[in-house]
Design a protein around this motif. Structure first.
Motif, mmCIF file in Angstrom:
data_model
loop_
_atom_site.group_PDB
_atom_site.id
_atom_site.type_symbol
_atom_site.label_atom_id
_atom_site.label_comp_id
_atom_site.label_asym_id
_atom_site.label_seq_id
_atom_site.Cartn_x
_atom_site.Cartn_y
_atom_site.Cartn_z
ATOM 1 N N CYS A 3 0.854 -1.192 0.000
ATOM 2 C CA CYS A 3 0.000 0.000 0.000
ATOM 3 C C CYS A 3 0.891 1.244 0.000
ATOM 4 O O CYS A 3 1.277 1.743 1.070
ATOM 5 C CB CYS A 3 -0.932 0.000 1.218
ATOM 6 N N PRO A 4 1.256 1.761 -1.175
ATOM 7 C CA PRO A 4 2.055 2.996 -1.217
ATOM 8 C C PRO A 4 1.295 4.160 -0.590
ATOM 9 O O PRO A 4 0.153 4.430 -0.942
ATOM 10 C CB PRO A 4 2.286 3.209 -2.722
ATOM 11 N N MET A 5 1.943 4.844 0.343
ATOM 12 C CA MET A 5 1.291 5.922 1.082
ATOM 13 C C MET A 5 1.981 7.246 0.809
ATOM 14 O O MET A 5 3.196 7.310 0.661
ATOM 15 C CB MET A 5 1.314 5.629 2.585
ATOM 16 N N GLN A 6 1.203 8.290 0.775
ATOM 17 C CA GLN A 6 1.684 9.670 0.655
ATOM 18 C C GLN A 6 1.487 10.332 2.008
ATOM 19 O O GLN A 6 0.352 10.545 2.448
ATOM 20 C CB GLN A 6 0.931 10.410 -0.440
ATOM 21 N N LEU A 7 2.601 10.682 2.679
ATOM 22 C CA LEU A 7 2.557 11.141 4.069
ATOM 23 C C LEU A 7 2.828 12.629 4.212
ATOM 24 O O LEU A 7 3.221 13.084 5.285
ATOM 25 C CB LEU A 7 3.571 10.353 4.908
ATOM 26 N N LYS A 8 2.603 13.409 3.172
ATOM 27 C CA LYS A 8 2.844 14.850 3.277
ATOM 28 C C LYS A 8 1.947 15.509 4.308
ATOM 29 O O LYS A 8 2.352 16.459 4.981
ATOM 30 C CB LYS A 8 2.646 15.508 1.911
ATOM 31 N N ASN A 9 0.710 15.027 4.438
ATOM 32 C CA ASN A 9 -0.234 15.614 5.391
ATOM 33 C C ASN A 9 -0.321 14.828 6.690
ATOM 34 O O ASN A 9 -1.253 15.043 7.469
ATOM 35 C CB ASN A 9 -1.627 15.703 4.754
ATOM 36 N N TYR A 10 0.603 13.928 6.932
ATOM 37 C CA TYR A 10 0.586 13.141 8.165
ATOM 38 C C TYR A 10 0.681 14.061 9.376
ATOM 39 O O TYR A 10 1.530 14.962 9.407
ATOM 40 C CB TYR A 10 1.773 12.173 8.160
ATOM 41 N N PRO A 11 -0.181 13.903 10.391
ATOM 42 C CA PRO A 11 -1.196 12.851 10.605
ATOM 43 C C PRO A 11 -2.610 13.261 10.182
ATOM 44 O O PRO A 11 -3.581 12.719 10.711
ATOM 45 C CB PRO A 11 -1.135 12.663 12.117
ATOM 46 N N PHE A 12 -2.749 14.181 9.256
ATOM 47 C CA PHE A 12 -4.066 14.585 8.757
ATOM 48 C C PHE A 12 -4.339 13.955 7.390
ATOM 49 O O PHE A 12 -5.114 14.500 6.601
ATOM 50 C CB PHE A 12 -4.151 16.111 8.644
ATOM 51 N N ALA B 250 0.747 32.027 18.313
ATOM 52 C CA ALA B 250 -0.689 31.952 18.027
ATOM 53 C C ALA B 250 -0.964 32.128 16.535
ATOM 54 O O ALA B 250 -1.818 31.432 15.962
ATOM 55 C CB ALA B 250 -1.433 33.017 18.835
ATOM 56 N N MET B 251 -0.256 33.042 15.879
ATOM 57 C CA MET B 251 -0.419 33.221 14.443
ATOM 58 C C MET B 251 -0.013 31.967 13.684
ATOM 59 O O MET B 251 -0.675 31.560 12.717
ATOM 60 C CB MET B 251 0.408 34.413 13.970
ATOM 61 N N PHE B 252 1.057 31.320 14.124
ATOM 62 C CA PHE B 252 1.472 30.067 13.485
ATOM 63 C C PHE B 252 0.393 29.002 13.632
ATOM 64 O O PHE B 252 0.115 28.249 12.684
ATOM 65 C CB PHE B 252 2.784 29.582 14.102
ATOM 66 N N ASN B 253 -0.227 28.906 14.795
ATOM 67 C CA ASN B 253 -1.291 27.924 15.006
ATOM 68 C C ASN B 253 -2.480 28.184 14.092
ATOM 69 O O ASN B 253 -3.081 27.246 13.559
ATOM 70 C CB ASN B 253 -1.736 27.934 16.472
ATOM 71 N N VAL B 254 -2.812 29.454 13.909
ATOM 72 C CA VAL B 254 -3.944 29.773 13.034
ATOM 73 C C VAL B 254 -3.668 29.308 11.611
ATOM 74 O O VAL B 254 -4.507 28.642 10.975
ATOM 75 C CB VAL B 254 -4.233 31.286 13.068
ATOM 76 N N PHE B 255 -2.493 29.620 11.092
ATOM 77 C CA PHE B 255 -2.169 29.209 9.722
ATOM 78 C C PHE B 255 -2.014 27.693 9.609
ATOM 79 O O PHE B 255 -2.436 27.094 8.616
ATOM 80 C CB PHE B 255 -0.888 29.908 9.258
ATOM 81 N N TYR B 256 -1.438 27.063 10.605
ATOM 82 C CA TYR B 256 -1.173 25.617 10.553
ATOM 83 C C TYR B 256 -2.483 24.826 10.532
ATOM 84 O O TYR B 256 -2.702 23.984 9.661
ATOM 85 C CB TYR B 256 -0.309 25.202 11.741
ATOM 86 N N TRP B 257 -3.345 25.072 11.503
ATOM 87 C CA TRP B 257 -4.578 24.301 11.608
ATOM 88 C C TRP B 257 -5.553 24.646 10.482
ATOM 89 O O TRP B 257 -6.343 23.785 10.063
ATOM 90 C CB TRP B 257 -5.219 24.514 12.966
ATOM 91 N N THR B 258 -5.507 25.880 9.992
ATOM 92 C CA THR B 258 -6.368 26.233 8.857
ATOM 93 C C THR B 258 -5.939 25.514 7.579
ATOM 94 O O THR B 258 -6.774 25.088 6.773
ATOM 95 C CB THR B 258 -6.358 27.756 8.628
ATOM 96 N N HIS B 259 -4.651 25.345 7.410
ATOM 97 C CA HIS B 259 -4.124 24.736 6.189
ATOM 98 C C HIS B 259 -4.338 23.222 6.169
ATOM 99 O O HIS B 259 -4.731 22.651 5.128
ATOM 100 C CB HIS B 259 -2.640 25.059 6.044
ATOM 101 N N TYR B 260 -4.110 22.556 7.278
ATOM 102 C CA TYR B 260 -4.124 21.086 7.287
ATOM 103 C C TYR B 260 -5.469 20.483 7.653
ATOM 104 O O TYR B 260 -5.695 19.290 7.403
ATOM 105 C CB TYR B 260 -3.056 20.547 8.236
ATOM 106 N N LEU B 261 -6.357 21.243 8.259
ATOM 107 C CA LEU B 261 -7.670 20.682 8.621
ATOM 108 C C LEU B 261 -8.714 21.022 7.550
ATOM 109 O O LEU B 261 -8.581 21.981 6.835
ATOM 110 C CB LEU B 261 -8.105 21.211 9.980
#
Length: 424
Positions: A162-171, A413-424
């Motif tokens: 099962c080849p996996m793409q893990l760029k968005n791991y763990p999302f 806090a700004m990093f968290n906003v961009f991080y969670w907005t991008h990956y979720l």
């Protein structure tokens, strides 16, 4: 009618009855013989020869999968283990003539007889390991009915690639496939297709199947024709299993602890600039903790060449912790700037001279106030520490700490906003 004729009539009826009983018993014996030896006839007349449709078309084999268990998914090896029930259906008119001679409308064969009969040569192209269950007997069966419809069922455990793409791991969302293909016969001779009967799906998942890290969201099916080295196309069936990773475990075990480590590094900004041992110990401890957490996260993952989502998070947290340690170094240099202002590079080779003369300490002078109060002169009072006199560099270091108390949480806090907005 004479008595003699009466006797002949009775004798004839008795002979006729005896002959009828003999014929009936003979038919029963013949049927019993056919039921007992129909397997031998089928094995002898059919054997390993594949069926040949009258119109010269390919043999149609309908397939159905029941996913009984989904044991494990290994990201490091990029494979998964699954247990399935494989059902195959095809038509073979050669069974009709032999089943008609038996007393039943269906004939079943055991696993020993199946080894001498023709079966579709299906294999799994992405298989790493495969095992046919054999407790207490090999879990496979073959049966044919009066219409010449043959069904085959086997229980198999598979470890599939099962080849996996893990760029968005763990999302991430992964697609693991079960592939089935004809090994020796091309699609001109044998064609596989998914069995569809009304609303019944050809791939059925056991509702009790639960995975600790993934949720099975959907199962998609498709057909392909694959060309091999002999330039002939082979029929292939693919069942794509869509898996979505569960994020709660990673939030509790990875994200929240790393957040607390970053928060702990900010405690350095609230300590005095002169508390050098405490601030250094706190900074080094938080840096080493983040390095250990990052190593633990990647221990169970393959060494891929691209950056994963968890790498972005861990690297940024490490950057904030390291920046807090650098901030202390800058603040410490600022606080000592006035003391080191008279320092010159040419004075490095000169050894300090030890003076044998003792400095005379000034005696404390008494000052009389306006109210007649007597007190010591502040300039000559030995009890007053001159360290209380803050230099401009010391004040600048304090301002740097105060600014860091607000700037570090703001940027995090700004990093968290961009991080969670991008990956979720």
């Amino acid at each position: 009618m004479t008595r003699k004729n009466h006797r002949f009539l009775v004798l004839g009826l008795v002979v006729t009855f005896i002959c009828f009983l003999s014929e009936t018993e003979g038919e029963n014996i013949a049927k019993t013989f056919l039921n007992h030896d129909v397997h031998a006839f089928v094995l002898k007349e059919i054997g390993k020869v594949p069926p040949a449709p009258e119109n010269g078309s390919a043999i149609i084999v309908d397939c159905e999968l029941n996913i009984d268990s989904f044991d494990s998914i290994n990201e490091a090896n990029m494979d998964f283990t699954v247990g399935i029930f494989l059902h195959l259906y095809w038509h073979d008119e050669r069974y009709i003539q032999w089943i008609m001679k038996s007393s039943s409308h269906k004939v079943s064969f055991d696993h020993k007889s199946m080894e001498k009969l023709w079966l579709p040569d299906i294999y799994f192209p992405n298989e790493k390991e495969a095992r046919l269950h054999s407790v207490f007997v090999p879990n496979k069966m073959l049966s044919a009915n009066l219409g010449g419809n043959v069904s085959y069922t086997a229980r198999v455990s598979l470890k599939l690639n099962c080849p996996m793409q893990l760029k968005n791991y763990p999302f991430d969302r992964q697609t693991c496939s079960i592939e089935m293909e004809s090994f020796s016969l091309s699609e001109k001779s044998l064609k596989l297709r998914w069995m569809a009967t009304g609303q019944h799906r050809p791939v059925v998942k056991n509702e009790d199947v639960e995975l600790p890290q993934f949720t099975i969201t959907n199962v998609n099916i498709r057909n392909e024709s694959r060309t091999r080295r002999d330039k002939s196309g082979h029929s292939c069936l693919i069942a794509d299993i869509i898996l979505e990773r569960r994020i709660k475990y990673y939030i509790v075990q990875m994200y929240i602890p790393s957040m607390f480590v970053v928060f702990l590094s900010w405690m350095s900004f609230w300590l005095n600039v002169g508390a050098v041992p405490g601030r250094i110990s706190l900074g080094v401890l938080t840096v080493l903790t983040m390095v250990t957490q990052s190593s633990g996260v990647n221990a169970s993952l393959p060494r891929v060449s691209y950056t994963k989502a968890i790498d972005v998070w861990m690297s940024t947290c490490l950057l904030f912790v390291f920046a807090a340690l650098i901030e202390f170094a800058v603040a410490n240099v600022l606080s000592r700037r006035d003391l080191n202002r008279a320092f010159r590079l040419k004075d490095i080779p000169i050894l300090p001279r030890i003076s044998t003369k003792k400095k005379k300490t000034k005696s404390a002078e008494v000052v009389i106030g306006e109210n007649g109060e007597m007190r010591l002169n502040p300039d000559t009072d030995p009890t007053l520490s001159k360290s209380m006199n803050r230099t401009p560099g010391h004040i600048q270091a304090m301002y740097l700490d105060v600014a860091s108390r607000f700037l570090f949480p703001f940027f995090f806090a700004m990093f968290n906003v961009f991080y969670w907005t991008h990956y979720l």
